[in-house]
Design an enzyme around this catalytic site. Sequence first.
Site, PDB file in Angstrom:
ATOM      1  N   SER A  25      10.152   9.851  24.759  1.00  0.00           N
ATOM      2  CA  SER A  25      10.426   8.590  25.655  1.00  0.00           C
ATOM      3  C   SER A  25       9.264   8.622  26.578  1.00  0.00           C
ATOM      4  CB  SER A  25      11.713   8.884  26.548  1.00  0.00           C
ATOM      5  OG  SER A  25      11.730  10.221  27.229  1.00  0.00           O
ATOM      6  N   ASN A 112      19.208  16.667  32.713  1.00  0.00           N
ATOM      7  CA  ASN A 112      20.327  15.542  32.717  1.00  0.00           C
ATOM      8  C   ASN A 112      20.490  15.354  34.313  1.00  0.00           C
ATOM      9  OD1 ASN A 112      20.639  15.848  30.295  1.00  0.00           O
ATOM     10  ND2 ASN A 112      22.555  17.031  30.432  1.00  0.00           N
ATOM     11  N   THR A 157      24.081 -34.372  44.592  1.00  0.00           N
ATOM     12  CA  THR A 157      25.070 -33.574  43.655  1.00  0.00           C
ATOM     13  C   THR A 157      25.198 -34.121  42.373  1.00  0.00           C
ATOM     14  OG1 THR A 157      26.903 -35.157  44.323  1.00  0.00           O
ATOM     15  CG2 THR A 157      26.633 -33.199  45.777  1.00  0.00           C
ATOM     16  N   SER A 279      -2.928 -28.919  29.000  1.00  0.00           N
ATOM     17  CA  SER A 279      -2.549 -29.156  27.820  1.00  0.00           C
ATOM     18  C   SER A 279      -3.776 -28.904  26.662  1.00  0.00           C
ATOM     19  CB  SER A 279      -1.899 -30.577  27.384  1.00  0.00           C
ATOM     20  OG  SER A 279      -1.845 -30.725  26.180  1.00  0.00           O
ATOM     21  N   ASN A 287       0.537 -29.191  34.002  1.00  0.00           N
ATOM     22  CA  ASN A 287       1.836 -28.790  33.905  1.00  0.00           C
ATOM     23  C   ASN A 287       2.542 -27.776  34.896  1.00  0.00           C
ATOM     24  OD1 ASN A 287       2.232 -30.463  31.651  1.00  0.00           O
ATOM     25  ND2 ASN A 287       1.179 -28.859  30.431  1.00  0.00           N
ATOM     26  N   GLU A 292       7.963 -22.862  35.173  1.00  0.00           N
ATOM     27  CA  GLU A 292       8.796 -22.949  33.817  1.00  0.00           C
ATOM     28  C   GLU A 292       8.809 -21.307  33.439  1.00  0.00           C
ATOM     29  OE1 GLU A 292       7.988 -26.701  31.488  1.00  0.00           O
ATOM     30  OE2 GLU A 292       6.137 -25.624  31.908  1.00  0.00           O
ATOM     31  N   GLN A 324      18.773   7.512  27.459  1.00  0.00           N
ATOM     32  CA  GLN A 324      17.247   7.286  27.610  1.00  0.00           C
ATOM     33  C   GLN A 324      16.936   5.722  27.284  1.00  0.00           C
ATOM     34  OE1 GLN A 324      14.736  10.396  25.675  1.00  0.00           O
ATOM     35  NE2 GLN A 324      14.299   9.075  24.411  1.00  0.00           N
ATOM     36  N   LYS A 327      15.851   2.859  30.457  1.00  0.00           N
ATOM     37  CA  LYS A 327      14.502   2.989  31.126  1.00  0.00           C
ATOM     38  C   LYS A 327      14.086   1.823  31.105  1.00  0.00           C
ATOM     39  CE  LYS A 327      14.666   7.545  31.511  1.00  0.00           C
ATOM     40  NZ  LYS A 327      15.982   7.496  30.536  1.00  0.00           N
TER      41      LYS A 327
HETATM   42  N1  ARG Z   1      14.399  11.929  28.085  1.00  0.00           N
HETATM   43  C1  ARG Z   1      15.720  11.821  28.489  1.00  0.00           C
HETATM   44  C2  ARG Z   1      16.239  10.521  29.161  1.00  0.00           C
HETATM   45  O1  ARG Z   1      15.383   9.796  29.530  1.00  0.00           O
HETATM   46  C3  ARG Z   1      15.648  13.181  29.688  1.00  0.00           C
HETATM   47  C4  ARG Z   1      17.268  13.780  29.422  1.00  0.00           C
HETATM   48  C5  ARG Z   1      17.291  14.496  28.230  1.00  0.00           C
HETATM   49  N2  ARG Z   1      18.355  15.348  28.349  1.00  0.00           N
HETATM   50  C6  ARG Z   1      18.793  15.817  27.234  1.00  0.00           C
HETATM   51  N3  ARG Z   1      19.812  16.767  27.196  1.00  0.00           N
HETATM   52  N4  ARG Z   1      18.249  15.790  25.945  1.00  0.00           N
HETATM   53  O2  ARG Z   1      17.400  10.531  29.255  1.00  0.00           O
END
Ligand code: ARG
Length: 464
Positions: A25, A112, A157, A279, A287, A292, A324, A327
Amino acid sequence: MATKKAWGGRFKKKTASSVESFTESISFDSRLYKYDIEGSIAHTTMLAKCKLLTTGEKNAIIKGLKGILKDIETGKFKFKAEHEDIHMNIESALVKRIGDVAKKLHTARSRNDQISLDLRLWARDQIQEIITIILNLQQEIVTKAKPVWNGILPGFTHLQHAQPVLVGHYFLAYVEMFERDRTRLVDCLKRLNQSPIGACALGGTTLDTNPEITSKLLGFASTFNNSLDVVSDRDFCLEYASALSIISMHLSRFCEEWIIWSSQEFDFLDIDDSYCTGSSIMPQKKNPDILELIRGKCGRVYGNLFSLLTLMKGLPLSYNRDMQEDKEPIFDSSDTVKNCLSILKELINKTALKLENMENSCRKGFLDATVLAEYLVEKGVPFREAHEIVGRLVGVCSKNGKELSDVSLEDFKGHSSFIGKDVYRVLGVKNYIKQFKSHGSTSPGSVKKQISAWERKLKKLMAC
Ligand code: ARG
């Protein structure tokens, strides 16, 4: 390339590189670095206060974390997918930097509670930023409305001419809308401002820690009550994404109106060239693309809310890796709405209102029909009957291409003996506007009052 993982003790084989790239991530959570480090510094301070670290260890860890922060901010730090996420990237860099003492940082903590903390700290900042941007937009609208407050435009209206309204009244309707958005964010902020750190993986810790200390250091209003709940909770993301969706919906309504108003048919506005696009084939085109796009981006903001709602649906307690996926949608909604609010403020500033066209357009559509019905009510005619009489008059006028104020007294009398020559003092939009007297109406007195109330309120709010 697979490297030794911080969690690798029980594993006999290296992680497959496809798994590393599937589970990482860091490509999107690296933006949480500041909050992750801030949280780790507070956690380290708490561990030392609880005698789980010596002062020397604490100082070494904090110094190392600050060094990493500097490296990230100066672009020296290399985020690596093999370290999975922001937490492990920073922790492994710390081990490299200060050696084994870094391995004590994760005492009485889990990713966590750590990720929940990072996200809450991030959302807290974002919300505060958006609150300020909304205030600036409200201020811009009030500033726009003030010099032209007594211009008249048709109120609609069903997109049909309904009653005349003052330009000031029209603009302040949006200031009210954005005020609800602002206070919704203030509400959301109150609920998310609870520290999750110290909940650890899910059940807490057997070590003698004090989550209150960490919570205070990080400026939270309170600490979690239930460790299992707090690591499982993403309500704050859902609430924030909902608030952002409502803002986006409001923006799309404003934009839709201005897109219509900037059409040749309406011609109520002239958006500055610098805020329009052309355009590639039709040389004459100018435009309203910004409007938009803001209207269009509402789709992705709603989509993000639905991603989050669906993501959390049916998840058993406590943390699941599904989470995860929270995000990217929440980051995207936050960025998108922030950009839309900011550019709309600029565009409003750069748009000229065509007051004459607005007023001329009031000649169409019998905007003064309701005032005539209310005139009859004042003369003692029951409203339903008055409605019927005026309806018939409108029918005749529209057949003859006349306005109500063109009808002769004699013809009026033919429809109702209650109509006298004083009727001409109420007909026509300029007269009508002066007749409004109810609370919060579009009467000049009410609009003037609203403008000065907003000026005072915004001044106060912007000063805090
Ligand atoms: N990258 C993880 C997330 O965004 C962090 C938490 C990971 N926890 C785990 N037990 N693998 O959720």
